[in-house]
Design a protein around this motif. Structure first.
Motif, PDB file in Angstrom:
ATOM      1  N   LYS A 129       0.722  -1.122  -0.018  1.00  0.00           N
ATOM      2  CA  LYS A 129       0.033  -0.018  -0.002  1.00  0.00           C
ATOM      3  C   LYS A 129       0.716   1.111   0.018  1.00  0.00           C
ATOM      4  N   ASP A 130       2.009   1.304   0.746  1.00  0.00           N
ATOM      5  CA  ASP A 130       2.649   2.238   0.840  1.00  0.00           C
ATOM      6  C   ASP A 130       3.504   2.686  -0.401  1.00  0.00           C
ATOM      7  N   GLU A 131       3.798   1.428  -1.102  1.00  0.00           N
ATOM      8  CA  GLU A 131       4.751   1.528  -2.428  1.00  0.00           C
ATOM      9  C   GLU A 131       3.501   2.230  -3.481  1.00  0.00           C
ATOM     10  N   ALA A 132       2.260   1.852  -3.467  1.00  0.00           N
ATOM     11  CA  ALA A 132       1.465   2.137  -4.460  1.00  0.00           C
ATOM     12  C   ALA A 132       1.150   3.706  -4.303  1.00  0.00           C
ATOM     13  N   GLY A 133       1.065   4.283  -2.942  1.00  0.00           N
ATOM     14  CA  GLY A 133       0.834   5.717  -2.772  1.00  0.00           C
ATOM     15  C   GLY A 133      -0.627   5.706  -2.297  1.00  0.00           C
ATOM     16  N   PRO A 134      -0.994   6.947  -2.015  1.00  0.00           N
ATOM     17  CA  PRO A 134      -2.600   7.026  -1.499  1.00  0.00           C
ATOM     18  C   PRO A 134      -3.279   6.968  -2.733  1.00  0.00           C
ATOM     19  N   GLN A 135      -4.472   6.435  -2.478  1.00  0.00           N
ATOM     20  CA  GLN A 135      -5.455   6.495  -3.776  1.00  0.00           C
ATOM     21  C   GLN A 135      -6.181   7.590  -3.889  1.00  0.00           C
ATOM     22  N   ARG A 136      -6.722   8.307  -4.873  1.00  0.00           N
ATOM     23  CA  ARG A 136      -7.407   9.217  -5.087  1.00  0.00           C
ATOM     24  C   ARG A 136      -8.501   9.620  -4.079  1.00  0.00           C
ATOM     25  N   GLU A 137      -9.153   8.438  -3.406  1.00  0.00           N
ATOM     26  CA  GLU A 137     -10.476   8.675  -2.818  1.00  0.00           C
ATOM     27  C   GLU A 137      -9.946   8.800  -1.167  1.00  0.00           C
ATOM     28  N   ASP A 138      -8.634   8.904  -1.072  1.00  0.00           N
ATOM     29  CA  ASP A 138      -8.109   9.002   0.166  1.00  0.00           C
ATOM     30  C   ASP A 138      -8.114  10.432   0.549  1.00  0.00           C
ATOM     31  N   LEU A 139      -9.192  10.883   1.193  1.00  0.00           N
ATOM     32  CA  LEU A 139      -9.175  12.555   1.244  1.00  0.00           C
ATOM     33  C   LEU A 139      -8.671  12.968   2.615  1.00  0.00           C
ATOM     34  N   VAL A 140      -7.217  12.881   2.646  1.00  0.00           N
ATOM     35  CA  VAL A 140      -6.685  12.960   4.016  1.00  0.00           C
ATOM     36  C   VAL A 140      -6.024  14.797   3.656  1.00  0.00           C
ATOM     37  N   PRO A 141      -6.236  15.528   4.321  1.00  0.00           N
ATOM     38  CA  PRO A 141      -5.993  17.014   3.952  1.00  0.00           C
ATOM     39  C   PRO A 141      -4.399  17.031   4.853  1.00  0.00           C
ATOM     40  N   PHE A 142      -3.471  17.945   4.192  1.00  0.00           N
ATOM     41  CA  PHE A 142      -2.197  18.058   4.656  1.00  0.00           C
ATOM     42  C   PHE A 142      -1.872  19.336   5.113  1.00  0.00           C
ATOM     43  N   ALA A 143      -2.633  20.544   4.509  1.00  0.00           N
ATOM     44  CA  ALA A 143      -2.599  22.007   4.842  1.00  0.00           C
ATOM     45  C   ALA A 143      -3.881  22.741   4.596  1.00  0.00           C
ATOM     46  N   ARG A 144      -3.859  24.036   5.373  1.00  0.00           N
ATOM     47  CA  ARG A 144      -4.971  24.688   5.382  1.00  0.00           C
ATOM     48  C   ARG A 144      -4.630  25.844   4.616  1.00  0.00           C
ATOM     49  N   ILE A 145      -5.545  26.206   3.772  1.00  0.00           N
ATOM     50  CA  ILE A 145      -5.443  27.564   2.720  1.00  0.00           C
ATOM     51  C   ILE A 145      -5.817  28.802   3.431  1.00  0.00           C
ATOM     52  N   THR A 146      -5.127  29.704   3.740  1.00  0.00           N
ATOM     53  CA  THR A 146      -5.360  31.090   4.084  1.00  0.00           C
ATOM     54  C   THR A 146      -4.894  32.408   3.409  1.00  0.00           C
ATOM     55  N   GLU A 147      -5.445  33.392   3.867  1.00  0.00           N
ATOM     56  CA  GLU A 147      -4.929  34.692   3.388  1.00  0.00           C
ATOM     57  C   GLU A 147      -5.077  34.674   1.685  1.00  0.00           C
ATOM     58  N   VAL A 148      -6.211  34.117   1.249  1.00  0.00           N
ATOM     59  CA  VAL A 148      -6.413  34.082  -0.347  1.00  0.00           C
ATOM     60  C   VAL A 148      -6.703  35.624  -0.789  1.00  0.00           C
ATOM     61  N   THR A 149      -5.959  36.089  -1.545  1.00  0.00           N
ATOM     62  CA  THR A 149      -5.913  37.515  -2.026  1.00  0.00           C
ATOM     63  C   THR A 149      -6.860  37.751  -3.040  1.00  0.00           C
ATOM     64  N   ALA A 150      -7.637  38.668  -3.148  1.00  0.00           N
ATOM     65  CA  ALA A 150      -8.614  38.993  -4.409  1.00  0.00           C
ATOM     66  C   ALA A 150      -7.615  39.126  -5.734  1.00  0.00           C
ATOM     67  N   GLY A 151      -8.027  38.423  -6.902  1.00  0.00           N
ATOM     68  CA  GLY A 151      -7.348  38.866  -8.164  1.00  0.00           C
ATOM     69  C   GLY A 151      -6.120  38.106  -8.377  1.00  0.00           C
ATOM     70  N   SER A 152      -5.790  37.290  -7.174  1.00  0.00           N
ATOM     71  CA  SER A 152      -4.742  36.241  -7.279  1.00  0.00           C
ATOM     72  C   SER A 152      -4.887  34.982  -8.168  1.00  0.00           C
ATOM     73  N   PRO A 153      -3.848  34.220  -8.471  1.00  0.00           N
ATOM     74  CA  PRO A 153      -4.144  32.918  -9.226  1.00  0.00           C
ATOM     75  C   PRO A 153      -5.057  31.966  -8.340  1.00  0.00           C
ATOM     76  N   ALA A 154      -4.786  32.096  -6.881  1.00  0.00           N
ATOM     77  CA  ALA A 154      -5.436  31.232  -6.084  1.00  0.00           C
ATOM     78  C   ALA A 154      -6.895  31.574  -5.971  1.00  0.00           C
ATOM     79  N   ALA A 155      -7.277  33.054  -5.818  1.00  0.00           N
ATOM     80  CA  ALA A 155      -8.490  33.267  -6.018  1.00  0.00           C
ATOM     81  C   ALA A 155      -9.296  32.931  -7.261  1.00  0.00           C
TER      82      ALA A 155
END
Length: 244
Positions: free
Chosen positions: A130-156
């Motif tokens: 399983k480790d060698e195969a890596g996570p499957q796409r249905e493994d919805l485990v987050p690893f970061a929180r998104i903050t300070e999204v600026t208007a007009g930016s690529p993120a926004a």
């Protein structure tokens, strides 16, 4: 060098090894819980806002003490090398060598005969695959929180919102992001290209069968495309990523 001096060297070595293990444990805690990995600035050279001053002092003190002990340990091992014949004699005459061999052989036999040994081996092999195969796409485990999204930016423009949880950004995921290093690499290498992104966004609806629960809250999966590029603000994305 007599036997007492040789035994004292062994005792010193054991104490140093014990203390180094304790320091490494403390450093691992700071790395995992406080995200302190020796890098105190972000990729743009600014001081990292997520670091605590007291934690930084502790980290530096632990690293300094560990470096000093490693130096002492190296000098001590040179002394032990000179006394190795005496130490072996002590070990042999005490009968401990033979006892260790017999104990090791007995444990091998017990493990072979144990009904749980095959089951554990199968579990280990399954986990390895399983480790060698890596996570499957249905493994919805987050690893970061998104903050300070600026208007007009690529993120926004891509549709990021504050407090979205990052699950996948290209090939970066919860198993391989390495304190967000891979996430940054994927972004830098993906300038002016669409990068597939999977995020979890808090779900305010009363009844949604597709809701995903994480840390006591309900989320829904959102699939978007991010195109990193220079814009009027800082960086090439226009938001911050806080490791979970």
């Amino acid at each position: 060098m007599n036997r007492e001096e040789a035994l004292q060297l062994i005792e010193q070595k054991d104490k140093i090894e014990k203390r180094m293990a304790e320091l490494n444990h403390e450093l691992d805690i700071l790395k995992s819980s406080k995200n302190i990995d020796g890098k105190f600035t972000d990729r743009e050279g600014f001081p990292r806002e997520d670091l605590n001053f007291e934690d930084l002092i502790s980290y530096k003190n632990f690293k300094r003490e560990l470096a000093e002990l490693q130096t002492d340990y190296g000098l001590l091992m040179k002394k032990i090398e000179k006394a190795i014949l005496i130490i072996h004699e002590i070990y042999r005459e005490s009968g401990q060598a033979q006892k260790d061999i017999e104990e090791y052989e007995n444990k091998l036999e017990e493990n072979k005969e144990s009904p749980d040994s095959k089951m554990k081996e199968e579990e280990d092999n399954s986990k390895k695959k399983k480790d060698e195969a890596g996570p499957q796409r249905e493994d919805l485990v987050p690893f970061a929180r998104i903050t300070e999204v600026t208007a007009g930016s690529p993120a926004a423009v891509a549709g990021f919102q504050d407090n979205d949880l990052m699950v996948y950004l290209g090939r970066a995921n919860y198993l391989n992001h390495n304190n967000l290093e891979l996430l940054r690499d994927v972004i830098m290498q993906g300038q002016h290209k669409e990068i597939p992104v999977t995020i979890l966004r808090e779900d305010q609806s009363e009844a949604n069968p597709a809701s995903i629960k994480w840390n006591g809250k309900k989320y829904r999966k959102v699939e978007i495309q991010l195109t990193p590029r220079p814009w009027e603000g800082r960086g090439i994305v226009g938001c911050r990523f806080i490791p979970l």
